[in-house]
Design a protein around this motif. Structure first.
Motif, PDB file in Angstrom:
ATOM      1  N   CYS A 474       0.839  -1.192   0.000  1.00  0.00           N
ATOM      2  CA  CYS A 474       0.000   0.000   0.000  1.00  0.00           C
ATOM      3  C   CYS A 474       0.873   1.242   0.000  1.00  0.00           C
ATOM      4  CB  CYS A 474      -0.970  -0.016   1.179  1.00  0.00           C
ATOM      5  SG  CYS A 474      -0.198   0.005   2.785  1.00  0.00           S
ATOM      6  N   GLY A 555      -5.666   3.784  -1.852  1.00  0.00           N
ATOM      7  CA  GLY A 555      -4.556   2.849  -1.702  1.00  0.00           C
ATOM      8  C   GLY A 555      -3.785   2.965  -0.405  1.00  0.00           C
ATOM      9  N   SER A 556      -4.438   3.399   0.691  1.00  0.00           N
ATOM     10  CA  SER A 556      -3.768   3.537   1.995  1.00  0.00           C
ATOM     11  C   SER A 556      -2.476   4.335   1.885  1.00  0.00           C
ATOM     12  CB  SER A 556      -3.478   2.153   2.592  1.00  0.00           C
ATOM     13  OG  SER A 556      -4.666   1.476   2.906  1.00  0.00           O
TER      14      SER A 556
END
Length: 802
Positions: A474, A555-556
């Motif tokens: 991530c 996407g963190s």
């Protein structure tokens, strides 16, 4: 030296404190600025006519009746905007020969899914606009629906886009032998002592965000201001300008309060383009807010894959190879990230295991369904599901405990950093510690003993135990890696810090939150590092005018990329302040230490100056070092050198009623390692929400189409979102293995719960049913599917139930 040793010393650390969220007061007191709350002078309301057919030619369309309806100021078909609307952008051409037939916001000649927009009406009120849709006459010439992924690839199949000549958008491959990162799966298959093949289905899911998508567009000469419920204001500004030919500096995008996204607000939507076209055509503001049924049938779906996995191993349980073939449903068009989502999963199928050989192939396929795109986890949950399910199937084939099999094959903590067979370098981790802690948290030994008793007594309520040991990539970056994957943007993030004369601090970030708690978390980081009160930090975001540089939220990446950019900008402020403090104290900069917002001369306790005094000295500029500008303001743009790799172990115990098929989660325990924790309360909130969504895929949610291509789960009456009553109490905890790739030592958390939980739950359900000869149930594991699986076993058939 640890990953956080270089931060200024502090006796009152904010890092790791469970601070209450700053951003909640105006939300819970009803002072929100949702887009749909906005009213501008002269604003018109839009309603969109959508195709009732999954696939058809538009023989004719007549909007004249709508134009004369009460309150209507204009009505347009796709033909009216055909020369100016362009095609919606796809930013991820995953292969040079990828087929992209284009995606008009308003269909011109053909509709390709039920819900495709064909006309728009602008009226003084939303009700008048909706009523006027009844006056639009469309003549459709039906075409065959294309729904089955394998049938769509067959010779002679009906085509979604005749001009494309194929339903296949692309084939993308990763082969460890060709890449030099591992051996050949053919050799592994030839030498295998044990081979297990399985097919898993990833059903389509609706993001189900709380606030429907909404957009308001204000035109002004050549410029436009757009308020949108979006995750990506900066990307929207750039892409909308390119799509409509508007100079980017003439486009301002504001993401005010955004009521959830989960990837569902990560694309450039047809409605944003349509609202802009109408506003410019009328020269007045225009608003569109979707209904919930429009959200379900026209906003993109997530997942949608057929996964064929083959795993090879030795008889004693050492894995030797993994071969993965995906057929990924693109839907009718390629949206912003559609083709790249399954490609992200390619790097995660090996998971935490030391595979000597690996091959991945993905075929992207067009169907006459709503397009797919990112949904919480975006490719990583699908991959984690595949590898964790087939590890359980391999354990069953070997008659080995599933956890023992995992321990035999995972990367041990002494082996980090570790480069996987997929080519990623995991910087840090300790799977053993997380697993041991999770086992204790769940009371695993007691659950196993209870399971044995129930099986022995043929209890109609069987206990199933499921495991998911996972990692994920991530913090979508670095830019060079994304470039190597043909992604259309970078992975950097920007931040700037402005110091006011009174010592208060404004932080401008390119990250755009939609419920995660960024304002609180970033305030803690700044307060901790700069030594100012938490309350004295203001976070500014979500407006491309006040925050002109950024790549937004998905996407963190918020903490691992955006948070580190904030740290770097703060560090520049400290270094500027250090020079001024040395001047004020008549000391050498090297002799100063900075702690709790004060510079002190080492060895001279009475010789110090607080940060607030320095800020005012800069404002007055009466006595600054020669040649120094009167400003502490600083900015930074951070481009990570690697992804971040959180990991964890999730354990699930389910009770399955073998007489009714009902599944109830008895115990859910998970231990996640997300590096250095910033705010445990925020972490728990993210994990709990992620678990709810992952469990929902396992047991409840599915977007279902009928044989004609109509979505039959078009509302929350038919699409089953779980409530709190459907979910257990979660037992969560953490281990801490700091990332070595960023100065905060942080890893992402926003998607971890979703990624890990789905296979844990399904593994538990299958474990409960394995004595019946059942090795899979296609998600969601509804009571009907579970009951039918048991009945099929009773009647003599075995295997998977679809």
């Amino acid at each position: 030296m640890t990953a956080v040793d270089d931060k200024p010393t502090s006796t009152t650390s904010q890092i790791g404190a469970s601070r209450k969220r700053k951003e909640d007061r105006h939300l819970i007191t009803g002072r929100t600025t949702w887009v749909d709350n906005m009213m501008l002078p002269g604003m018109v309301h839009l309603a969109i006519l959508r195709s009732p057919m999954a696939h058809a030619k538009i023989a004719s369309i007549d909007v004249s009746g709508a134009r004369t309806a009460p309150g209507v100021l204009g009505a347009w078909s796709g033909r009216d905007f055909a020369d100016v609307q362009g095609d919606l952008p796809c930013a991820w051409p995953v292969t040079p020969d990828m087929v992209n037939p284009g995606a008009p916001s308003l269909a011109v000649d053909q509709v390709n899914f039920a819900g495709d927009a064909v006309a728009v009406v602008a009226a003084r009120t939303k009700g008048e606009a909706v009523d006027a849709l009844e006056e639009i006459d469309v003549d459709y010439e039906p075409l065959p629906a294309v729904l089955d992924l394998e049938a769509a690839l067959a010779d002679g199949a009906d085509l979604v886009h005749e001009s494309a000549g194929t339903n296949k958008s692309y084939t993308w491959e990763l082969d460890s032998a060709a890449a030099g990162s591992g051996g050949s799966v053919e050799d592994a298959a030839r030498d295998a002592e044990v081979t297990v093949k399985r097919r898993f289905i990833q059903q389509r899911l609706s993001p189900g965000f709380m606030e429907p998508r909404s957009v308001v567009v204000q035109p002004a000469d050549e410029a436009v201001t757009i308020w949108s419920s979006t995750q990506i204001p900066h990307i929207l500004r750039t892409m909308l300008g390119l799509t409509l030919g508007i100079p980017e500096h003439k486009v301002r995008v504001i993401a005010p309060d955004v009521g959830g996204g989960f990837g569902g607000k990560i694309t450039i939507t047809p409605e944003e383009v349509i609202a802009t076209l109408v506003a410019r055509a009328l020269g007045r503001p225009a608003k569109y807010t979707e209904s919930r049924s429009e959200s379900m049938s026209a906003a993109h779906h997530g997942r949608g894959q057929i996964q064929d996995l083959t795993i090879t191993a030795t008889r004693d349980g050492k894995v030797t190879g993994l071969d993965v073939h995906l057929i990924a449903d693109m839907g009718a068009y390629l949206r912003l990230l559609t083709p790249g989502v399954p490609v992200l999963g390619a790097f995660m199928f090996p998971g935490i295991y030391k595979f000597p050989a690996y091959r991945f192939r993905c075929d992207g396929v067009f169907t006459t369904k709503v397009p797919t795109d990112a949904y919480r986890g975006a490719g990583r949950p699908e991959a984690t599901f595949g590898i964790e399910r087939i590890m359980d199937e391999l354990a069953a084939e070997l008659d080995m405990d599933p956890l023992e099999l995992r321990r035999k094959n995972w990367i041990t903590h002494e082996e980090f950093p570790f480069t996987t067979v997929a080519g990623l370098t995991y910087d840090s981790g300790n799977y053993e510690a997380a697993t041991d802690k999770a086992l204790a948290l769940a009371g695993w030994d007691e659950l196993k003993a209870e399971q044995a008793r129930r099986r022995e007594s043929n209890d109609p309520i069987q206990l199933g135990l499921g495991i998911s040991t996972f990692t994920e990539m991530c913090g979508l970056a670095p830019s060079r890696v994304l470039g190597s994957l043909d992604y259309g943007a970078g992975g950097w993030e920007s931040a700037s810090v402005r110091v006011l004369p009174t010592g208060k601090v404004e932080v401008v970030t390119g990250i755009s939150p939609h419920g995660q708690g960024h304002v609180t978390g970033f305030s803690q980081i700044v307060a901790d590092r700069l030594g100012v009160p938490f309350e004295d930090v203001e976070i500014i975001h979500g407006d491309t005018e006040s925050s002109p540089k950024g790549l937004d939220t998905y996407g963190s990446r918020s903490l691992t990329v955006g948070g580190v950019a904030v740290v770097q900008a703060v560090d520049k402020v400290i270094e500027k302040a250090r020079r001024i403090a040395a001047h004020m104290l008549e000391a050498d900069e090297a002799d100063l230490e900075y702690a709790d917002g004060t510079f002190s001369v080492v060895g001279a306790p009475g010789s110090s100056v607080p940060f607030g005094d320095i800020a005012f000295a800069v404002f007055s500029a009466h006595d600054l070092p020669d040649g120094m500008e009167p400003s502490l303001n600083s900015e930074a743009t951070y481009d990570p050198g690697n992804f971040s790799f959180p990991h964890g172990t999730h354990l699930c115990a389910v009770e399955v009623d073998t007489e009714t098929g009902h599944v109830a989660i008895r115990t859910y325990a998970c231990v996640d390692d997300i590096g250095t924790p910033i705010n445990p309360m925020l972490i728990d909130g993210q994990v709990h929400g992620g678990l709810a969504q992952g469990i929902a895929q396992a047991l409840f949610e599915e977007a279902v189409y009928d044989d004609a291509g109509n979505l039959v789960t078009g509302s929350f009456v038919d699409y089953t979102l779980p409530t709190a009553a459907d979910l257990p109490t979660f037992h969560t905890d953490r281990t801490v293995t700091p990332s070595t790739d960023n100065p905060l030592g942080v890893k992402g958390v926003g998607e971890a719960g979703t990624i890990a939980s789905t296979p844990a739950v399904v593994n538990a359900v299958v474990d409960a049913l394995r004595p019946f000869g059942i090795n899979d149930i296609t998600m969601p594991c509804t009571p009907e599917r579970v009951w039918r699986a048991i009945q099929d076993h009773t009647n003599g058939s075995q295997g998977a139930v679809r």
